[in-house]
Write a protein that holds these residues in place. Sequence first.
Motif, mmCIF file in Angstrom:
data_model
loop_
_atom_site.group_PDB
_atom_site.id
_atom_site.type_symbol
_atom_site.label_atom_id
_atom_site.label_comp_id
_atom_site.label_asym_id
_atom_site.label_seq_id
_atom_site.Cartn_x
_atom_site.Cartn_y
_atom_site.Cartn_z
ATOM 1 N N GLY A 12 0.827 -1.206 0.000
ATOM 2 C CA GLY A 12 0.000 0.000 0.000
ATOM 3 C C GLY A 12 0.851 1.241 0.000
ATOM 4 O O GLY A 12 1.934 1.280 0.596
ATOM 5 N N VAL A 14 0.441 5.662 0.110
ATOM 6 C CA VAL A 14 -0.351 6.890 0.170
ATOM 7 C C VAL A 14 0.253 7.912 -0.767
ATOM 8 O O VAL A 14 1.475 8.108 -0.799
ATOM 9 N N GLN A 15 -0.601 8.551 -1.557
ATOM 10 C CA GLN A 15 -0.155 9.634 -2.439
ATOM 11 C C GLN A 15 -1.150 10.771 -2.325
ATOM 12 O O GLN A 15 -2.347 10.586 -2.546
ATOM 13 N N GLY A 18 -4.800 10.510 -0.220
ATOM 14 C CA GLY A 18 -5.403 9.176 -0.124
ATOM 15 C C GLY A 18 -4.448 8.089 -0.587
ATOM 16 O O GLY A 18 -3.280 8.340 -0.911
ATOM 17 N N TRP A 19 -4.971 6.876 -0.646
ATOM 18 C CA TRP A 19 -4.185 5.723 -1.065
ATOM 19 C C TRP A 19 -4.126 5.668 -2.593
ATOM 20 O O TRP A 19 -5.160 5.699 -3.255
ATOM 21 N N ARG A 22 -3.680 -0.107 -2.472
ATOM 22 C CA ARG A 22 -3.624 -0.741 -1.153
ATOM 23 C C ARG A 22 -3.982 -2.216 -1.294
ATOM 24 O O ARG A 22 -4.848 -2.584 -2.088
ATOM 25 N N ASP A 58 3.999 2.410 2.327
ATOM 26 C CA ASP A 58 3.381 2.736 3.606
ATOM 27 C C ASP A 58 2.840 1.486 4.286
ATOM 28 O O ASP A 58 2.658 1.474 5.506
ATOM 29 N N GLU A 59 2.561 0.472 3.502
ATOM 30 C CA GLU A 59 2.125 -0.819 4.029
ATOM 31 C C GLU A 59 2.741 -1.911 3.174
ATOM 32 O O GLU A 59 3.072 -1.695 2.001
ATOM 33 N N GLY A 191 -6.682 1.014 -8.503
ATOM 34 C CA GLY A 191 -6.123 0.748 -7.190
ATOM 35 C C GLY A 191 -5.900 -0.708 -6.859
ATOM 36 O O GLY A 191 -5.479 -1.036 -5.744
#
Length: 593
Positions: A12, A14-15, A18-19, A22, A58-59, A191
């Motif tokens: 995941g 973030v930009q 928001g994501w 992910r 980020d994840e 996404g």
Amino acid sequence: MAAPILAYENLGLVQGSGWLFRGLDVHVGPRDRLALIGRNGAGKTTLLKLIAGKIDADEGRRTIQPGTRVILLEQEPDLRTFATLGDYVLGGDDAPLQYEAEAIADQLGIDLSREAASASGGERRRAAIVRALAQDPDVLLLDEPTNHLDIAAIDWLEEWLGRFRGAFIVISHDRTFLTRLTKQTLWLDRGTVRRAEIGFGGFEAWTEQVYAEEQRNAEKLDAKLKLEEHWLLRGVTGRRKRNQGRLTKLFEMRETRAAMMGPPGTANLTIGSDDARSKIVIDVKHVSKSFGDRPIITDLNLRVSRRDRIGIVGQNGAGKTTLLKLLTGELAPDSGTVKLAQNVERIVIDQQRSKMAPDKTVREVLADGGDWIEVQGVKKHIIGYLKEFLFEPGLVDAQVGTLSGGERSRLLLAREFARPSNLLVLDEPTNDLDLETLDLLQEVISDYDGTVLIVSHDRDFLDRTVTITLGLDGSGTVDVVAGGYEDWEAKRKAAAPKRGGGNRKVQATAPPPPPPPKVKLTYKDQRDYETLPKRIETLDAAILRDEKALADPALYSKDFARFEMLTKAVENARAEKEAAELRWLELAEMVEG
């Protein structure tokens, strides 16, 4: 299936607010040949950088087998701190061995002593390829590797990758390149990422299945897709079907043009009727051009008519730009004449697309800050026009500087195609465009009522758009072939002397399969097949009539009810026209077998 040598689980990032994506799971096997497909802005380049370990997620968890060497070929490598291309290739802690880099540079035809600051886009791209390949990667990540390369360099790269013993993931707009090389596909879409164990050659059929399943699920849930997804999905699937009909028309135009040409092997396009003569846009007679002792163009005879689509191909340095300038009157020949029709109004779209003012908004670029834009003499609302070029309505007030490179290219195309013209000049138009935008560009070129000149290395794009190919081999001779790139290549192969082993094996074109038996139409099908073309013409006329009425700036305030009625009528007519086109194309396929 072999164990992955590199994987990302639950990825995941973030930009902005928001994501960007992910929950992505990506794995790369030791011999994978992966095409990474997605729209501009979907995050393809970012995903490659994450896989390469250049940026942190980020994840998610990245795992890699010890000793695996992952090399990223970036789309725009930074050469600002290097004096020469060789300094860039051999710089840094992870520099390749010099003799390996020099061997690859020699094969690619790049001079590493060239100053980096003055190197062309093609030279910089070749240097980046030399550095990446010479680093002996186990996993090679390629971001638009064919940008700025000529056809000879693309052929060489295809051959090298065909022999490559590691894995690679490639982002490319070059359909031919992807089809020849890839065996698996990663599709980054809204996404999420999907993987299929098929190469790019099966991508469109796979996405049609996915879209159809999504549509069925939406209907089962008694819910409509979100508006932006609905128009995009309908546009993508509808465009592909419409382009089948456009390709049929293109082949008919090529046959007509072939019939106008002289005996096989001559470069003189003659016109067979007085009506055609009256539509000559460019008349070239016995034109030659040299630079010093080197002949660039020798005794070229050519007549270009209205609605011709001319493709210009050849290696870098063969004279493509010179020929283009001769045809458009920018450059005078050494001998012979080039005569352009008196009423020629041209627009030129070249490779310098990044120069649009970054602080201007999309609305300002297209409509000088207003709500309406005049497109080939007809006023259209800016929101509707943006949708035609695959922009979401919310981007109308976005600054140009916040758009991706592909989105800026699309915006430039939207602006330029709106201008009145009858001669369109495209210099490498496919750079930085995603596959859906390429489909759109092919459609716009097909519908364009004037003449088109295209310089491109994108073989599939040329095969889908041009009626005549002008092929340059660097000797001064210009081959004039009715058809696209493959037709020119077939002529070259037929004329070339047979050579012994050691050359790349070229896959022969298989003979066409026997046509299947034609399907007998039902009475209703036959009636639709005969009447729909007239209905489509009627709808076109109605749309044009109502759009002209809507173009009255006072209508909105003076008679809002009529404005609303006309807007709805145009929307309904467009939807009915699209359905009629798709229905007729399906019937045409049945008729043609």
